[in-house]
Write a protein that holds these residues in place. Structure first.
Motif, PDB file in Angstrom:
ATOM      1  N   SER A  25       0.657  -1.491  -0.339  1.00 42.31           N
ATOM      2  CA  SER A  25      -0.130   0.429   0.381  1.00 42.31           C
ATOM      3  C   SER A  25       0.899   1.065  -0.124  1.00 42.31           C
ATOM      4  O   SER A  25       1.807   1.049   0.202  1.00 42.31           O
ATOM      5  CB  SER A  25      -0.870   0.286   1.360  1.00 42.31           C
ATOM      6  OG  SER A  25      -0.278  -0.145   2.301  1.00 42.31           O
ATOM      7  N   SER A  50       0.128   5.244   0.611  1.00 38.25           N
ATOM      8  CA  SER A  50      -0.307   6.951   1.002  1.00 38.25           C
ATOM      9  C   SER A  50       0.363   8.380   0.744  1.00 38.25           C
ATOM     10  O   SER A  50       1.716   8.098   0.970  1.00 38.25           O
ATOM     11  CB  SER A  50      -0.627   7.259   1.940  1.00 38.25           C
ATOM     12  OG  SER A  50      -0.016   7.349   2.721  1.00 38.25           O
ATOM     13  N   ASP A  94      -4.766   7.201   0.637  1.00 38.62           N
ATOM     14  CA  ASP A  94      -4.353   6.216   0.005  1.00 38.62           C
ATOM     15  C   ASP A  94      -4.149   6.307  -1.086  1.00 38.62           C
ATOM     16  O   ASP A  94      -5.001   7.170  -2.059  1.00 38.62           O
ATOM     17  CB  ASP A  94      -5.743   5.510  -0.080  1.00 38.62           C
ATOM     18  CG  ASP A  94      -6.053   4.566   1.312  1.00 38.62           C
ATOM     19  OD1 ASP A  94      -4.261   4.492   1.944  1.00 38.62           O
ATOM     20  OD2 ASP A  94      -6.837   4.232   1.686  1.00 38.62           O
ATOM     21  N   GLY A 145      -8.626   6.821  -2.566  1.00 38.28           N
ATOM     22  CA  GLY A 145      -9.296   6.210  -1.213  1.00 38.28           C
ATOM     23  C   GLY A 145      -9.769   4.588  -1.559  1.00 38.28           C
ATOM     24  O   GLY A 145      -9.838   3.507  -0.926  1.00 38.28           O
TER      25      GLY A 145
END
Length: 910
Positions: free
Chosen positions: A771, A773, A778, A855
């Motif tokens: 992941s 951000s 995100d 997101g």
């Protein structure tokens, strides 16, 4: 508008001119900074690298915590295995590179660490180029009654050689200890002799690392030597020479002042020759005082300029060696503090060494009064800015232009101004300029991509933007005038009509033997396509009318695609050079350049150099699956996965091992962006399998790196990849993500700060992005636009090192999250806008839920181990200043001011 746009619009007049420091001021400050000089020297001595560094991890951690980045640099890295680095003393972008010499071959251009001996110490070097150059004014210490008048090897006492940023030392078997440091335009020597009446220093101006011509040297008085040497020749590109002037002063009178010609010492106080042996000798009595210090100012303008440089930087009476070393140390600390990384001791040392290398070139070419020698051989003046020179553009457009734009934007603007002047004064934009000489080596049109990158990154000053854009378009659409200095695009008319450069063999008389552009017609066409797309991408960002035309030309590489060629691995179709009649030149996969028309690489390697057109690549290779299958074969992915972090045998052995393998060459410029190809096809985790093995080829050893650095290209690549992103498509502003190699970093980008958090990052084996951000939002896309990161903010990576789980990761796999094809109108790429941002806001919004990069559906950004982490990056909080740094800051406060005044002075704008 954002900070990035505001910085673009500011004029250079905002800078505060720095005055020259008089000797009275210098002497007073030197006396007042004795404690500071000793303190800095103490730190430096503790961390200075030897050829086989054995610095304890605790020492490295302490140095980093104290902000002593200069002592983490190992200048010996790259001095073996064709790295062609020099280990001597210089400042960021310094005109002077004072360093030991012991070789001048193509495989080892100035210094070999394994040689264990030196000829002496000369004042200019080129950072890790592929051919020898410079090496003017060779100073050699001796205690023999007959001075050294020719290059001869002097053994180094084992274990005595060490270096760090801004400092070098070694003890010779004669018992003489040599120490070197520098200001921007002045080399400073200190020699500690045994007690003797025959201590001497020879100044050899008749021999350089390349093709010395006429030279002159003269004693001005009993402690001052001045003169010049003509030097030139580089990679066989030109016979032109440029004159390098010097002014040297000793800290005490020489007991004997002599000169020599043809190896014969004579009592004459001056000597000038048309070529060949020439020099001077200074003899000292060291029975009572064993040290001799020498300050040597350099200029490309005249002897007066060399003298003025020396006096402005060190005072008319000179500055003690230890104080100069302290100033150099602080200057490098200030420059290297642009990035602060959290990693292991070894990783920190490698990172700061590569960052150091990225900040050596292009070098300062103007004197303290702003005068410089232009491409026309005439004297010009940089009014309120600093002229830079020596542009290895075929290399540096790929990485270094972007790194300088982000980390040192003011310097980058000066470098861009210098490029404009090279066009104005030289009559055409350069390709590979060495000082004031256009060498015309290498093929393609790298200056176009380099300029487009600077336009995209906002480092083209507003007052020259229109003029420079006009020259950029001119360079890319017309051939240069006959008889000019630069070759430019000689085939411009043919190329515009046919979409490729005609290939002429260099084995036959004619254009192939005369010009690299024609004998490298295949690779040069690939290069033209990259440059055209770069212009088009920058034009799109700037709203220029030429955008569509140049983007379309960015797909011209497809005219080289020969679908009938059968290849290893069962694949068909590859790029071939094309003859003037339009027929292909099909050759063996490993064919040399003389047969293939592809420079420094095989067709297998060049087929991937179309990052501006990922969709076109995939179409030609049979779709996304065929593209991925071919890419896996090229990298030998099974071997990478079987031995993570280890380069497969299928890869090229070294950077200059151009034609022995159809596999990946990790050390040569046309292929350095290959790992990120996976992010254009939905398998971004594989980027990190390749990078782990490639980055491991940069150890903290003399053989560290993959071939030569090419004036900061590979080191810039390393810095970017270590931080977790890379500029992969010139002119586009696209920064492609990968798993960082550090746990955390704080990076100064212009006037802002970018924080990076990557808990669980691995340093020798792959880690994978679960992941990401960006500024707390995100981000599922595999890339971001430079405008988003150039204003600072935060990147928080969630990583895993579980290779088995990597293929199941969803980050970056969606079609909307893949790298876009800027040359393909159907790709939807919009410059200045990151994925998921509203095109109307200029890319300020890092992402919106429910959009690509936004997101919705994105995994939360969290450390790989599942614990809380990354708070510093997420909140933007400033790190706590360590007590060691606070104490050092108090101690160095005065030194920092002096370093800025003495070492980074700009001429006043008039």
């Amino acid at each position: 508008m954002g900070q990035r746009q505001e910085r673009r619009s500011r004029q250079r007049g905002r800078r505060v001119p720095r005055r020259a420091v008089t000797r009275r001021t210098s002497t007073t400050l030197a006396a007042g900074l004795t404690a500071v000089g000793l303190a800095v020297s103490g730190i430096a001595g503790a961390g200075a690298a030897s050829a086989a560094p054995a610095t304890a991890p605790g020492d490295i951690a302490s140095a980093a915590a104290a902000g002593d980045y200069a002592s983490l640099v190992n200048p010996f890295v790259g001095t073996e295995d064709e790295g062609n680095a020099y280990p001597g003393a210089t400042l960021p972008f310094g005109m002077v590179q004072l360093s030991p010499d012991n070789t001048n071959t193509y495989g080892s251009t100035s210094y070999s660490n394994e040689a264990g001996q030196v000829w002496g110490f000369s004042h200019r070097h080129v950072n890790s180029a592929g051919c020898p150059a410079a090496g003017e004014v060779l100073v050699t210490p001796s205690t023999a009654s007959d001075p050294i008048t020719d290059r001869q090897f002097i053994p180094i006492t084992p274990g005595t050689e060490s270096a760090e940023a801004g400092y070098y030392t070694a003890t010779l078997d004669s018992g003489v200890t040599a120490e070197l440091t520098a200001t921007e335009r002045t080399g400073v020597h200190r020699y500690t002799f045994p007690a003797t009446t025959t201590a001497n220093l020879s100044f050899n101006v008749g021999q350089t690392l390349r093709d010395a011509g006429a030279s002159s040297i003269a004693w001005v008085d009993d402690h001052t030597l001045e003169g010049w040497v003509d030097n030139g020749g580089f990679c066989g590109g030109t016979d032109r020479k440029e004159r390098v002037f010097f002014s040297a002063t000793f800290d005490r009178p020489a007991a004997v002042q002599e000169t020599w010609q043809g190896g014969t010492v004579q009592p004459a106080l001056s000597s000038e020759v048309a070529s060949g042996s020439n020099g001077a000798v200074a003899v000292f009595d060291t029975t009572a005082d064993q040290t001799v210090e020498v300050e040597v100012g350099v200029s490309f303008v005249d002897v007066d300029g060399a003298r003025a440089n020396r006096v402005a930087e060190l005072g008319a009476e000179g500055t003690p060696f230890d104080d100069v070393r302290a100033f150099a140390h602080e200057a490098w600390n200030e420059q290297l503090s642009v990035a602060q990384v959290e990693a292991s001791a070894d990783a920190q040392r490698i990172f700061y060494t590569q960052l150091y290398k990225s900040l050596l070139s292009p070098t300062i070419g103007s004197d303290v009064d702003g005068r410089y020698r232009g491409q026309d051989g005439q004297i010009h003046t940089a009014d309120g800015w600093t002229y830079h020179q020596t542009f290895s553009l075929w290399d540096t457009y790929r990485t270094q232009a972007a790194l300088h734009a982000l980390l040192v934007p003011d310097t980058a603007e000066d470098i861009v101004r210098s490029m404009l002047q090279q066009r104005v004064e030289g009559g055409w934009l350069p390709r590979w300029s060495l000082g004031s000489i256009e060498t015309n080596i290498m093929a393609g049109d790298p200056v176009s991509a380099w300029l487009a990158e600077n336009f995209a990154y906002g480092t083209v000053p507003a007052d020259i933007s229109d003029e420079l854009w006009g020259y950029l378009v001119e360079n890319a659409t017309t051939a240069p005038p006959e008889g000019g200095l630069g070759n430019g695009r000689l085939s411009a008319e043919y190329y515009l009509a046919n979409g490729h450069i005609p290939y002429y063999s260099e084995n036959d008389p004619g254009l192939g033997q005369q010009y690299e552009e024609y004998r490298h017609g295949g690779s040069a066409t690939m290069e033209f396509s990259v440059s055209d797309a770069a212009i088009g991408a920058a034009a799109t960002r700037l709203g220029k009318p030429e955008a569509a035309e140049f983007l379309q030309r960015g797909r011209n590489w497809q005219n080289l695609w020969n679908p009938a060629v059968e290849l290893s691995g069962g694949f068909t179709g590859i790029v071939n050079a094309v003859r003037p009649d339009g027929s292909f030149v099909p050759v063996d996969e490993n064919a040399q350049v003389q047969e293939s028309g592809f420079h420094e690489g095989t067709q297998w390697q060049y087929q991937w150099m179309a990052g501006q057109d990922f969709s076109g690549l995939q179409e030609k290779m049979g779709g996304t699956e065929g593209f991925l299958d071919r890419l896996d074969y090229y990298f030998d992915l099974p071997a990478l996965q079987a031995q993570p972090g280890v380069s497969p045998e299928h890869w090229a052995a070294g950077g200059s091992d151009y034609y022995s393998s159809i596999g990946y060459n990790p050390g040569n410029e046309p292929t350095i962006m290959n790992p990120w190809l996976y992010s254009s096809a939905g398998e971004p985790w594989k980027v990190n399998d390749v990078l782990a093995a490639n980055l491991n080829r940069f150890p903290d050893t003399p053989g560290g790196g993959v071939g030569n650095d090419d004036l900061g290209t590979m080191s810039s690549w390393y810095v970017f990849a270590t931080l977790g992103f890379e500029p992969i498509v010139p002119g586009s502003g696209i920064l492609a993500f990968n798993a960082p190699r550090v746990q955390a970093a704080t990076v100064r980008v212009g006037d802002s700060t970018l924080t990076i958090s990557a808990p669980g990052a691995t340093e020798s084996t792959p880690s994978y992005i679960r992941s990401l951000s960006v500024d707390g939002v995100d981000h599922t896309a595999t890339w971001a636009d430079v405008d988003q990161l150039a204003d600072g903010g935060s990147l928080v990576f969630g990583l895993t090192s579980d290779a088995a789980a990597a293929p199941t990761l969803t980050w970056g796999t969606a079609v909307a999250d893949r790298l876009p094809s800027v040359a393909d109108p159907a790709s939807g790429w919009v410059p200045g806008v990151s994925p998921g941002a509203d095109p109307g806001d200029g890319g300020a919004d890092p992402g919106t839920p429910g959009t690509p990069g936004g997101g919705a559906g994105a995994a939360p950004a969290a450390p790989a181990d599942g614990t809380a982490g990354g708070q510093l990056a997420a909140t933007g909080a400033e790190p706590v200043l360590p007590l060691q740094l606070a104490a050092l800051a108090l101690l160095l406060g005065g030194a920092a001011v002096v370093a800025r005044v003495l070492l980074r002075r700009r001429p006043a704008r008039r």
